[in-house]
Scaffold this motif. Structure first.
Motif, short mmCIF file in Angstrom:
data_model
loop_
_atom_site.label_atom_id
_atom_site.label_comp_id
_atom_site.label_asym_id
_atom_site.label_seq_id
_atom_site.Cartn_x
_atom_site.Cartn_y
_atom_site.Cartn_z
N LEU A 176 -14.22 6.67 -38.62
CA LEU A 176 -14.94 7.91 -38.80
C LEU A 176 -15.70 8.03 -39.99
O LEU A 176 -16.62 8.70 -40.02
N ILE A 177 -15.44 7.31 -41.02
CA ILE A 177 -16.23 7.31 -42.39
C ILE A 177 -17.28 6.23 -42.00
O ILE A 177 -18.32 6.31 -42.66
N ALA A 179 -21.34 9.86 -37.79
CA ALA A 179 -21.90 10.73 -36.65
C ALA A 179 -22.72 9.48 -35.94
O ALA A 179 -23.22 8.66 -36.51
N PRO A 180 -23.32 9.64 -34.90
CA PRO A 180 -24.06 8.61 -34.03
C PRO A 180 -25.39 8.39 -34.94
O PRO A 180 -26.05 9.33 -35.34
N THR A 193 -14.29 18.04 -39.05
CA THR A 193 -14.31 17.06 -37.74
C THR A 193 -14.86 18.13 -36.63
O THR A 193 -14.23 19.03 -36.48
N ALA A 194 -15.48 17.34 -35.75
CA ALA A 194 -15.71 18.22 -34.67
C ALA A 194 -15.98 17.01 -33.40
O ALA A 194 -16.26 16.25 -33.68
N ASP A 195 -15.88 17.49 -32.06
CA ASP A 195 -15.90 16.48 -30.86
C ASP A 195 -17.00 17.29 -30.04
O ASP A 195 -17.33 18.47 -30.20
N ILE A 224 -18.16 13.80 -38.33
CA ILE A 224 -17.89 14.38 -39.32
C ILE A 224 -19.18 15.38 -39.40
O ILE A 224 -20.40 15.05 -39.34
N VAL A 225 -18.95 16.91 -39.55
CA VAL A 225 -19.98 17.62 -39.65
C VAL A 225 -20.06 18.62 -40.92
O VAL A 225 -19.17 18.83 -41.58
#
Length: 466
Positions: free
Chosen positions: A107-108, A112-113, A138-140, A156-157
Motif C-alpha cells: 500500500l505504501i 495509488a496506480p 484508504t479507499a477502494d 491511499i487518498v
C-alpha cells in the motif's frame, strides 16, 4: 456536535457514544493564527506591500507559487524527504531487529496506480509545510473508506487539510481536561455543485495525520512553519518587485528633471517623448539630450547602492532555516560564496539538515503512515529504511569508519579475556559495565596453573655395528 456523535455511534457502534459525553471540534490553525497575528489580513496589493491571506489557498498562491525562495526551499526539502523507503522492524527489550517487508507494505510502495512512495512523501511534506497538517485515508473501487476499504483498487487518498475538522471528545465537561482525545476526523469537501455533499466521518485509526510542527495553541494539530516568516516572505517579494521596477524604469531608481518656461501641454508632450525614448530596460544607458533649460538629477545610480544582495540574502536565510534547511543545501546566495563552498563546511551543513530535520521527519512520517497498515505483531513498528537515501551516503562512510574502530575494540577486549557476548553488548551499547571477564589472561587463554606440555623424548640412538 451531538449529531456528529450520533453518526459516529451509528457507524461504529455504541462504544463511542458511551465513552464521550462531550465533543468539540478543534479549529484549524488558520482561525487561531488570524486572531493572534493581526498583520495577517486578506490578500491584497497595497502599494509595494503584498499581504498573504491566512488560509490554505493563500499560502499556496501567495507564498508557495508566488515566492521563488519559498518554492526553492520546499522543493529542496521535498527532494530529500522523498528518498526514503519503509520497512517493518520488530523490537525486543528495546532493541530493534532486522528490517523486513511483507505484502501489507504494498500500500505504501504503490499508494495509488502509477504512484510511488516518493510521490506520496512529496505530497505529505509540501502539504505539511503549507498547512501544518497532512491527512489521508484508504479507499477502494467500491467507494468504501478507512478500514472498510478492503476491496479491489485499495489505495491511499489525500484529504485536503482545510476541509478536515478534528473532533475532540471527553467524558468531562472541560475541553482541556486531561482525558480529552481525538474521537473522529470529519472531512467535508467544498463541492462546486448545487447540492453540497455530506461530511465523511472517520475514526482516528483510519486516518494518517502527519503534523511534524506542533501548534502550541492546540494539542492535536500542527501549524505551518511559514506562519512565523510571513513578514520575511512579504519583504522578499517586495524586494523582487523593487528590482523589477528598477529595470522597467530605465535601469534607474529615480530621475528628476527640472524645466523652466514651459506650459502644461509642452510638459505633457515632453514627458511622453522622454518615457518613450528612455523608459524600460531596452532603453537603458542611452545618451540623454535635453533643451530649453532642462536640468537632470539622478537620485540613485545603481542597485549596488542599496546592497540588495546582502538585504535579500539575510531574508532568504531566515526563510530557509524556518523550514529546517541550510542555505548551502538550497543553493542560496549566502551559501554560494566564501568558505561555505569548502568540502568540510558543506558536509557539516548536510549533516545538520540530515540530523536536525530529515531524520525526525522520517520517523514522524513512519508513525503516521502505520495507522493505515496492519503490523505483523504488536512489537513491530514501521520505520524508515535509510539504506538507499543518496543524501546520507557520506554518513554511510562515517558509519563504516565507526564500525572499523568498534571491531578493533572488540578484538582487543577478546584478546584480554572478556566473554564474547558481553564484549559485543558493551561496544554496541556504549555501557562498559556490561563486560564480563573469563578469568583467562594470556594470549592463549590457558587457565592459570595449567602445566605446560612435556617435551617429547628424543628417539633412542642407533646401535653401532661391528
Amino acid at each position: 456536535m451531538a449529531s456528529l456523535l450520533d453518526k459516529i455511534a451509528a457507524a461504529r457502534g455504541p462504544s463511542v457514544r458511551t465513552a464521550t459525553r462531550k465533543a468539540w471540534s478543534e479549529p484549524p490553525f488558520w482561525q487561531t493564527d488570524a486572531a493572534r497575528l493581526p498583520f495577517l489580513q486578506a490578500f491584497s496589493l497595497t502599494g509595494d506591500k503584498e499581504q498573504i491571506e491566512n488560509d490554505f489557498e493563500a499560502y499556496i498562491g501567495a507564498a508557495y507559487k508566488g515566492s521563488g525562495i519559498v518554492f526553492s526551499t520546499i522543493a529542496a526539502r521535498q527532494a530529500i524527504f522523498s528518498q526514503t523507503k519503509f520497512a517493518w522492524q520488530t523490537f525486543t527489550n528495546g532493541r530493534g531487529g532486522d528490517l523486513f517487508t511483507n505484502a501489507e507494505l504494498a500500500l505504501i510502495q504503490q499508494p495509488a496506480p502509477g504512484q510511488t512512495t516518493g510521490e506520496l512523501l512529496s505530497r505529505m511534506d509540501v502539504t505539511a509545510c503549507l498547512a501544518g497538517n497532512y491527512y489521508a485515508t484508504t479507499a477502494d473501487d467500491a467507494g468504501r473508506l478507512g478500514r472498510a476499504a478492503t476491496g479491489p483498487g485499495r489505495r491511499i487518498v489525500y484529504l485536503r487539510p482545510d476541509w478536515v475538522t478534528i473532533v475532540i471528545g471527553t467524558a468531562s465537561d472541560d475541553l482541556w481536561a486531561p482525558d480529552a482525545k481525538i474521537i473522529a476526523y470529519e472531512y467535508w469537501p467544498r463541492s462546486t455543485s448545487v447540492s453540497r455533499p455530506e461530511p465523511v466521518t472517520l475514526l482516528p485509526t483510519e486516518v494518517c495525520h502527519y503534523s511534524p510542527t506542533p501548534d502550541p495553541a492546540a494539542r492535536f494539530r500542527g501549524m505551518s512553519p511559514l506562519t512565523p516568516i510571513l513578514r520575511e516572505i512579504q519583504a522578499d517579494k517586495a524586494s523582487t518587485l523593487h528590482k523589477e521596477r528598477f529595470f522597467s524604469n530605465g535601469a534607474q531608481l529615480s530621475t528628476i528633471i527640472g524645466m523652466k518656461d514651459i506650459d502644461e501641454d509642452g510638459f505633457d508632450e515632453f514627458v511622453e517623448k522622454f518615457n518613450a525614448s528612455h523608459q524600460g530596460a531596452a532603453n537603458a544607458y542611452k545618451t540623454l539630450f535635453l533643451m530649453g533649460g532642462a536640468d537632470v538629477t539622478t537620485v540613485t545610480a545603481d542597485l549596488r547602492q542599496l546592497d540588495f544582495k546582502q538585504t535579500q540574502g539575510a531574508g532568504e536565510s531566515r526563510i530557509a532555516m524556518a523550514l529546517g534547511m541550510h542555505p548551502v543545501i538550497v543553493g542560496m546566495t549566502e551559501g554560494l560564496q566564501g568558505s561555505s563552498l569548502n568540502q568540510g563546511n558543506f558536509g557539516a551543513a548536510r549533516r545538520l539538515v540530515a540530523d536536525k530535520t530529515m531524520r525526525p521527519l522520517w520517523d514522524v512520517a513512519a508513525a503516521s503512515l502505520q495507522t493505515l497498515l496492519t503490523p505483523p505483531s504488536s512489537a513491530t513498528q514501521l520505520v524508515p529504511d535509510l539504506r538507499g537515501v543518496a543524501f546520507l551516503r557520506e554518513d554511510a562512510a562515517d558509519s563504516a569508519n565507526i564500525q572499523g574502530l568498534e571491531s578493533r575494540s572488540i578484538r582487543t577486549l577478546l584478546d584480554a579475556g572478556y566473554l564474547a557476548d558481553s564484549v559485543v553488548e558493551a561496544v554496541t551499547t556504549g555501557d562498559w559495565t556490561r563486560l564480563k571477564h573469563s578469568g583467562l589472561f594470556s594470549v592463549q587463554l590457558q587457565p592459570p596453573g595449567t602445566a605446560t606440555p612435556a617435551t617429547p623424548a628424543e628417539p633412542p640412538a642407533e646401535e653401532e655395528t661391528a
